[in-house]
Design a protein around this motif. Structure first.
Motif, PDB file in Angstrom:
ATOM      1  N   LYS A  27       5.925   3.017   0.169  1.00 34.04           N
ATOM      2  CA  LYS A  27       4.909   1.997   0.220  1.00 34.04           C
ATOM      3  C   LYS A  27       5.166   1.061   1.398  1.00 34.04           C
TER       4      LYS A  27
ATOM      5  N   VAL B 158       0.844  -1.189   0.000  1.00 34.09           N
ATOM      6  CA  VAL B 158       0.000   0.000   0.000  1.00 34.09           C
ATOM      7  C   VAL B 158       0.877   1.236   0.000  1.00 34.09           C
ATOM      8  N   TYR B 159       0.476   2.209  -0.819  1.00 33.00           N
ATOM      9  CA  TYR B 159       1.194   3.481  -0.830  1.00 33.00           C
ATOM     10  C   TYR B 159       0.895   4.256   0.436  1.00 33.00           C
ATOM     11  N   THR B 160       1.848   5.068   0.820  1.00 33.97           N
ATOM     12  CA  THR B 160       1.538   6.010   1.889  1.00 33.97           C
ATOM     13  C   THR B 160       0.825   7.194   1.247  1.00 33.97           C
ATOM     14  N   HIS B 161       0.393   8.123   2.079  1.00 25.38           N
ATOM     15  CA  HIS B 161      -0.441   9.185   1.538  1.00 25.38           C
ATOM     16  C   HIS B 161       0.291  10.106   0.594  1.00 25.38           C
TER      17      HIS B 161
ATOM     18  N   MET C 151       2.389   9.156  -1.425  1.00 21.97           N
ATOM     19  CA  MET C 151       2.723   8.292  -2.564  1.00 21.97           C
ATOM     20  C   MET C 151       4.222   8.135  -2.750  1.00 21.97           C
TER      21      MET C 151
END
Lengths: 312, 1200
Positions: B232, B224-227, B229
């Motif tokens: 991850k 999942v990417y962090t916010h 981007m």
């Protein structure tokens, strides 16, 4: 008409070299032409009824005239080249003049005006001669398909070849010997050169030149040079590969190809994803036979985390 | 060798048939590891762990976890802040700057320190106090969630960062990080229960740069990417219960390759190496198939990952569902030599996936089962892949190695049992280290241990048959996989642990055979067997009189009693005889089958049924014996020295089909330099069907024989005409054919022959000119253009050959070596070396094999006096940034130089590199090489041996190498080699003599020592954290009463004693006024479970009881007890008394008073002193890398 271009060229260079005292024949030629133009301007002024004129204004008018004539020449040349010719014709000049907003019809009348003054032709100065190269042999005439205006062939000695024939060496031993010593010489020369041009280490304190060792230089990523085959080997590999390993590549390449594709595609995904997260999903279905978690697209962060700033 | 009282010791074995008893008062079921920030620039890691723990006893009030290096910010249990204490006695083993310097003392102290925090015994560096609010909760045995925030700054061990210093982002630079270490070393990078016996399920999360990949254990659930981007998060789940020690991590900008044959297998390598990765791993699926087939069991994990990283700690490291390899194992299709080696590494790691990762061990003494099984099945794979010859050759090699090692050092014990814990029962008293813990073992010992383990497994196989053996393995695996699927029944998980007794039981269940004698001989006992055999043929009786003697008195040997197979090749065939080796019978009569009168026409049948013609003219006309072999199947761990006539060895070499027999006869023939031996060897060399390794060793034997018979040798130099015939052109015999390495056997022979030929010497003991010219021609005419394979190894061996041809220079005394007096032959050699070395800079060879050979050759030239001896060149090649093989070769030369030239400067340079080099493997290797080729040894006078060096090495092993077990043990090995077990001889004796008497010492003590000692103490910091902790805990809990955990093994070691007392401090209960429960009741309660917990006998020495009473009664500070009591009560030698007394007092002058003055008065002084010290230490907390600081203990919230 023939010297329009020459005039134009001379005009521009004339202005540059005007102030200079030069003795070179080309400059002389330009100066002479400039003088002629001044005479023309002066006579036109006289025709127009001026008794005298300041030098500066004459110069200015000369300059204008010269520009005008140059422009005619340049433009006419363009027209003629546009129609794939090298020599401007009368019609080129006419079109040029029309283009420049000159009423051509008035020209004959002006030429026949009564009070016109006739100027003597400028004295012909000696043309600058290009020194003749030594001609060796007969220049070859153009073959029929080359138009005559193309430059002439250079002297034959610049392109002709005389093959010599010698018995090729076929003795195996000599060949190997030759190949070996040649390679050794090349290597030695090359390494010596490298050693001479760079830093060296030596095994003997008193002598640094007999056995020069190229200094050891650490790499930032040492394993790359150590593991990857050198370019020379790569070349070899390609050669041997193509001949001997055909059946191997057939079987191996198929699945491998997919995997490389995917790892490449994954990188693309990262950029695609940012615009359209649903896209990779459909892509997966149609072509991605291998389901490996490392090939799956990276998910977008969940939106419920409202405050990303504080989170990170 | 043979530990007496073995049987009673077995009786005491706690982990009996009842199964596994956890040493911990709780069961870990699940652990979350979340690393949310990894900074490559600063080499730091920030994260948290969360352990789900079920108490198994009601009064659990503290939880011990393993943690090293980590800085712990905050601990919460079920969201309540919990106080914690951090104490790692292994940071500095001997606390005082004692002048003792005696390795015996150090080894004991080190073993005690390791045991004090040994997770296998339920100990740990981190002790967390359960908040009082939860006590009720605990008493109901309800779940606890322990949440620990930690960070790691510039880790020196456990996690290794590789950050090349180039331009670009970390991903572009190829920066990566991976976990590493020797045995259970996971505690170096996150807090856990670092024991192979504590299994739990895992959730692992790693947030990394978007261009990076985090590879860890179990299934990758999602990424999942962090916010922003930019990063991850990799989420991993490992549902198979796994020990923390089998958890690993690798993060880097890896290229990903999904295995084309097995999609659940993924390979990772560093950028640009993908083509190599493809080739290297293309074989792995076959290994998978093989193991799954023989074990009739699927690979236990749902996925498998291989990661190839740079600066690897070891070539192969297996963890749950992933293996970490050295990137240097990668190779292209053009490389011949590396291919089998890499495949072996892959197969080895995969075998360990089954036994080692999936099936874990109960305790350290069961390690041999896992190493044995994985090594054994790996051997089976070898047999299948490389053939029986290669397998037998390998077994022989391993057997020779272990035999040589045991005879040298005195024995390797596979299954150490420590009954009672009394040091005199120490089964490994012949060693300079303790074998009680994996972390105190010398690395060499551990490799030999693994080697012996798989050989013993093979012996068991010989006894019970392979079929049963595989059934046992299958049984172990299927038990484990049933247990692993019990998600919520964590008590079942202990089925995944293997123990010696469990393993033996399953063998007896499956096979119905009693292998106890075998186990007793090889597993419970160290040593190998040494046989001497000779024979006589009794013509009248037609009997072979065989005499077999044993040497069982030398170190490392043991007596063998039991069956022994002897194979006799007679004219009429080959016959096996099983002799019974008994106590007193040396002679064995073996009846012969054949009549000595021989029928010349008849073919002779061999063991394998083959019938061959032999020229029998060489043999003794009276005897029908062709050759005799003792223990041909290697079913005893032994060394055999057998005497038989030269012609018998020659027959054995020519006609025995077993490669081991051939190898043995080659070795024996070295002693018989005769034309007949020469002929036999030459014939073997030419025989294409013969195993290539045998032919290779025949080359070297032939060279030796030729040298022995130099005066009678006829014809061209040995092997020359053979080489010419095999590898040179028909028309021009001086020119070698263009390379074609399609046939690997002849490739290896082609490589080896010149190397062996270069060892030839003429009557003047020089290498014959003819040979040198020949080798130079080989180099000159070497042409690889048409070859499918790289010739880098071949060329490297040609340089080795040149080096072998070098003989000592004839020199006038101490003549300076210059170019002018250079020998013309050497000039030619040097010319080649120069050219090769320079060409390497332009066209580097694979793994820089040529540079490595050149460096070695240059050192040979230096050593032989042709070139001035100078380490400068090697030092430049040893710098960080060169390929590791080059560095090691260069370092080896520097080590050698240090020895030969006795250079103090170079020794310092090496020691400096041991301490500061970025690559752990290189540091380990330098120590290793120094130990193997020491600049001096204990009984040698050397200018290098001085006090400063002793101090330096002592410091290195005492505190300088606390982050790397392997390195510390390497330092111990070196110290042992240089100085021996007792006090180094170079230390001035008088001071020591004075130490014996404290009064006298005070009077005569050299005044210069005092300031030095103080300075030294402040510098090296007596475990800064321990002092800091004292401040935190002294006031709230000014007394303690729990002595029950004093480990009896270590009681007379002051270090352990102190660490135990430090552990006391963290006890939450307040004396007398305790809010929760009376102190007395609590201390009464605890002993009930303590024996099970830490393995100490319930009986305590009376003094410790007394101590306890004193402690509680007089409200004596526990710290003071720790200082005073060992001195007063423990029966220590005078030497260690000295050291213990100064253990916690920082000032030498101070403790001399101690004994004279009244204790009470003294106490105050001490208290004062420590407060003062702790202030200092607080200030220094940042300069030391000790992760826990006092501040964080006192007020955990401060650090938030």
């Amino acid at each position: 008409m023939a010297d329009t271009t020459a005039t134009a060229g001379a005009g521009s260079s004339g202005t540059r070299s005007g102030g200079k005292q030069s003795t070179n024949p080309a400059d002389n030629y330009h100066l002479a032409r400039r003088r002629t133009l001044q005479v023309v301007v002066s006579s036109l002024l006289t025709e127009a009824g001026f008794e005298s004129a300041e030098k500066a204004s004459v110069e200015t008018l000369t300059e204008m005239l010269q520009s005008y004539i140059s422009e005619i020449g340049r433009s006419a040349k363009s027209y003629c080249e546009h129609t794939a010719r090298t020599q401007p014709t009368l019609s080129d000049i006419v079109v040029t003049l029309v283009e420049m907003g000159f009423n051509v019809d008035t020209l004959p009348a002006y030429a026949k005006r009564s009070q016109r003054m006739v100027i003597t032709a400028p004295p012909v100065t000696n043309q600058p001669v290009t020194p003749k190269a030594l001609i060796a042999g007969q220049n070859r005439p153009h073959p029929p398909h080359i138009p005559s205006h193309f430059p002439e062939f250079p002297d034959p000695h610049t392109y002709i070849k005389t093959p010599t024939y010698r018995e090729p060496v076929s003795d195996y031993q000599v060949l190997r010997e030759k190949a070996a010593s040649q390679r050794r010489d090349v290597e030695r020369a090359l390494t010596r050169f490298m050693a001479k041009t760079g830093e060296t280490q030596s095994l003997f304190k008193d002598d640094v030149s007999t056995f020069p060792l190229i200094a050891a230089r650490p790499f930032t990523i040492p394993y790359l040079t150590a593991l990857l085959p050198s370019e020379l080997e790569m070349q070899q590999m390609e050669e041997t590969d193509s001949s001997e390993q055909d059946e191997q590549t057939d079987t191996e390449n198929l699945p491998l190809h997919i995997s490389t594709d995917d790892s490449g595609a994954e990188k693309e995904n990262t950029s695609v994803l940012q615009q359209n997260p649903s896209l990779p999903g459909s892509r997966n279905g149609e072509e991605n036979i291998i389901d490996n978690p490392y090939l799956r697209p990276v998910k977008k962060p969940k939106i419920r985390r409202k405050k990303p700033d504080t989170f990170w | 060798m043979t530990p007496t009282g073995l049987e009673p010791a077995r009786m005491n074995r706690k982990k009996g048939d009842k199964g596994f008893e956890s040493p911990r008062p709780y069961k870990l079921t699940h652990q979350v590891v979340c690393i949310n920030n990894i900074n490559f620039q600063r080499k730091s890691v920030v994260g948290f762990v969360e352990l789900t723990v079920f108490p198994t006893v009601a009064n659990l009030n503290r939880i011990k976890l393993s943690s090293k290096q980590c800085r712990i910010y905050r601990v919460r249990i079920n969201d309540l802040e919990a106080a914690f204490i951090y104490n790692d006695p292994t940071l500095e083993v001997c606390h005082n700057e004692s002048k003792q310097r005696n390795l015996n003392y150090f080894s004991n102290a080190y073993a005690a320190a390791v045991s004090a925090v040994d997770p296998d015994a339920g100990n740990g560096e981190l002790c967390i106090k359960v908040p009082s609010e939860l006590w009720k909760h605990v008493d109901e045995l309800k779940v606890l969630k322990i949440h620990i925030n930690f960070s790691l700054d510039q880790p020196k061990g456990g996690l290794h960062f590789v950050v090349p210093s180039v331009e670009g982002s970390m991903a572009e630079r190829g920066a990566h990080v991976f976990s590493c270490g020797y045995q259970n070393s996971t505690r170096f990078w996150f807090p856990c229960v670092d024991s192979y016996s504590e299994l739990c399920t895992w959730k692992l999360e790693f947030t990394v740069d978007a261009a990076m990949v985090a590879v860890s254990n179990g299934d990758l659930v999602e990424t999942v990417y962090t916010h922003d981007m930019r990063k991850k998060t990799f989420h991993y789940m490992l549902t198979i219960p796994t020990a923390a020690s089998n958890i690993s991590l690798a993060i880097g900008p890896f290229e990903i390759l999904v295995d084309p044959y097995m999609h659940e297998v993924t390979h990772f390598c560093l950028p640009q190496l993908l083509p190599l990765l493809k080739h290297t791993t293309s074989y792995l699926h076959e290994v998978f198939e093989f193991y799954e087939e023989i074990l009739t069991c699927r690979y236990p994990y749902s996925c498998f990952k291989t990661v190839f990283i740079d600066e690897a700690y070891v070539e192969v490291a297996a963890y749950a569902s992933m293996s970490i390899f050295s990137t240097n194992l990668l190779h292209s299709a053009m490389i011949i030599d590396e291919t089998p080696l890499t495949r072996r590494c892959l197969a080895q790691s995969l075998a360990q996936q089954f036994f080692g990762c999936f099936i874990s061990r109960m305790s350290w003494s069961d390690e041999w089962v896992l190493k044995g099984i994985s090594g054994y099945i790996y051997g089976l794979w070898m047999k299948k892949t490389f053939g029986v010859n290669e397998y037998r050759h390998w077994i022989k090699e391993e057997l020779d190695k272990i035999v040589a090692y045991e005879l040298k050092t005195g024995g390797v014990l596979l299954h150490p049992i420590f009954g009672g814990g009394k040091e005199k029962d120490n089964p490994a008293s012949h060693l300079h280290f303790s074998i009680k813990h994996p972390h105190t073992l010398s690395w060499e010992y551990y490799t030999m241990f693994q080697c012996k383990a798989h050989l013993v497994m093979r012996l068991i196989e010989n006894r019970i048959s392979m079929e049963f053996m595989l059934q046992v393995f299958n049984k172990l695996l299927s038990l484990a996989s049933t247990a692993s699927s019990q998600k919520f029944q964590s008590h079942m998980w202990s089925q995944m642990l293997v123990s010696t007794s469990g393993f033996l039981k399953s063998i007896s269940n499956v096979s119905g055979k009693d292998i106890q004698p075998l186990i007793k001989q090889w597993v419970d006992q160290s040593g190998v067997v040494k046989f001497y055999g000779s024979f006589a043929f009794n013509r009248k009786r037609n009997v072979l009189e065989l005499e077999i003697k044993q040497d069982y008195t030398s170190p490392g040997t043991q007596k063998y009693v039991g069956p022994l197979k002897v194979t006799v090749q007679e004219l009429d065939g080959s016959f096996n005889h099983t002799l019974q080796i008994e106590e007193n019978s040396l002679k064995h009569d073996i009846p012969c089958h054949s009549k000595s009168r021989r029928n010349k026409k008849k073919k002779i049948p061999l063991m394998n049924g083959e019938e061959v013609d032999m020229d029998l003219s060489a043999m003794d006309a009276d005897s029908p014996l062709l050759w005799i072999r003792i223990d041909p199947d290697m079913s005893v761990l032994r060394k055999v020295e057998f005497e038989q006539a030269d012609f018998m060895w020659q027959y054995q070499l020519r006609y025995e089909r077993d490669v081991v027999a051939q190898q043995e006869s080659i070795l024996a023939l070295e002693k018989f330099p005769t034309p007949a031996s020469r002929l036999a060897l030459t014939d073997i060399l030419e025989q294409e069907q013969c195993f290539y390794r045998v032919r290779m060793s025949a080359c070297f034997c032939l060279a030796k024989i030729a040298n022995s018979m130099v005066s009678t040798w006829t014809g061209p130099p040995a092997m020359k005409s053979l080489f010419t015939r095999m590898f040179c052109c028909k028309t021009c015999p001086n020119i070698v054919k263009t390379n074609n390495f399609m046939s690997f056997q002849s490739y290896f022979l082609q490589k080896t022959m010149p190397v062996a030929m270069a060892l030839l010497r003429d009557v003047h003991n020089l290498c014959p000119k003819e040979v040198l010219t020949f080798i130079l021609d080989l180099i000159k005419y070497n042409d690889n253009r048409k070859n499918k394979f790289s010739d880098n190894y071949y060329r490297a061996e040609m340089i080795d050959a040149l080096a072998n041809s070098v003989t000592p220079a004839v020199s006038v005394n101490n003549e300076v070596r210059t170019l002018d007096n250079l020998n013309p032959d050497v000039r030619l050699i040097l010319e080649e070396i120069t050219r090769f070395l320079n060409m390497e800079k332009l066209l580097p060879s694979y793994r820089h094999t040529i540079t490595v050979s050149c460096l070695r050759a240059i050192r040979v030239l230096q050593k032989n006096g042709h070139v001035p001896s100078d380490p400068a060149l090697f030092k430049s090649y040893a710098e960080y940034g060169h390929f590791v093989d080059i560095r090691i070769a260069a370092l080896e030369a520097v080590v050698d130089y240090t020895k030969v030239d006795r250079s103090y400067e170079e020794l310092q340079w090496l020691l400096n590199m041991i301490q500061n080099d970025p690559v752990p493997y290189v540091r380990h290797k330098i120590l290793n090489m120094l130990t193997k080729n020491p600049p001096f040894t204990k009984n040698m006078e050397s200018p290098l041996c001085n006090e400063a060096l002793v101090d330096q090495l002592w410091k290195l092993m005492n505190s300088g190498t606390s982050h790397d077990w392997r390195l510390r043990c390497g330092a111990v090995d070196l110290y042992f080699t240089l100085f021996g077990l007792s006090r180094p001889s170079c230390l001035p004796l008088p001071e020591l003599g004075l130490v014996l008497n404290l009064k006298e010492k005070k009077a005569v003590l050299n005044p210069t020592i005092i300031p030095e000692a103080i300075a030294g103490n402040q510098e090296t910091a007596i475990n800064p954290s321990s002092h800091a902790q004292l401040v935190g805990f002294q006031n709230p809990f000014s007394s303690s009463q729990d002595e029950e955990e004093i480990d009896m093994d270590t009681v007379h070691d002051s270090q352990a004693f102190i660490s135990h007392h430090l552990n006391m401090l963290e006890r939450p209960s307040t004396p007398g006024l305790s809010k929760y429960r009376p102190a007395s009741s609590r201390s009464a309660l605890i002993p009930q479970h303590s024996p099970g917990c830490d393995g100490t006998p319930a009986t305590k020495p009376p003094w410790s009881m007394e101590l306890a009473r004193k402690g509680t009664g007089k409200e004596q500070s526990p710290l003071e007890m720790s200082i005073l009591h060992p001195v007063a009560t423990t029966p220590l030698s005078v030497f260690s008394k000295e050291s213990t007394s100064s253990k916690h007092s920082d000032h030498h002058h101070h403790h001399h008073h101690e004994h004279k003055k009244k204790k009470k008065k003294h106490k105050h002084k001490h208290k004062h002193k420590h407060k003062h010290d702790s202030k200092e230490k607080d200030k220094e907390a940042f300069t030391f890398s000790s992760p826990a600081s006092g501040r964080s203990i006192r007020s955990p919230s401060l650090s938030d």
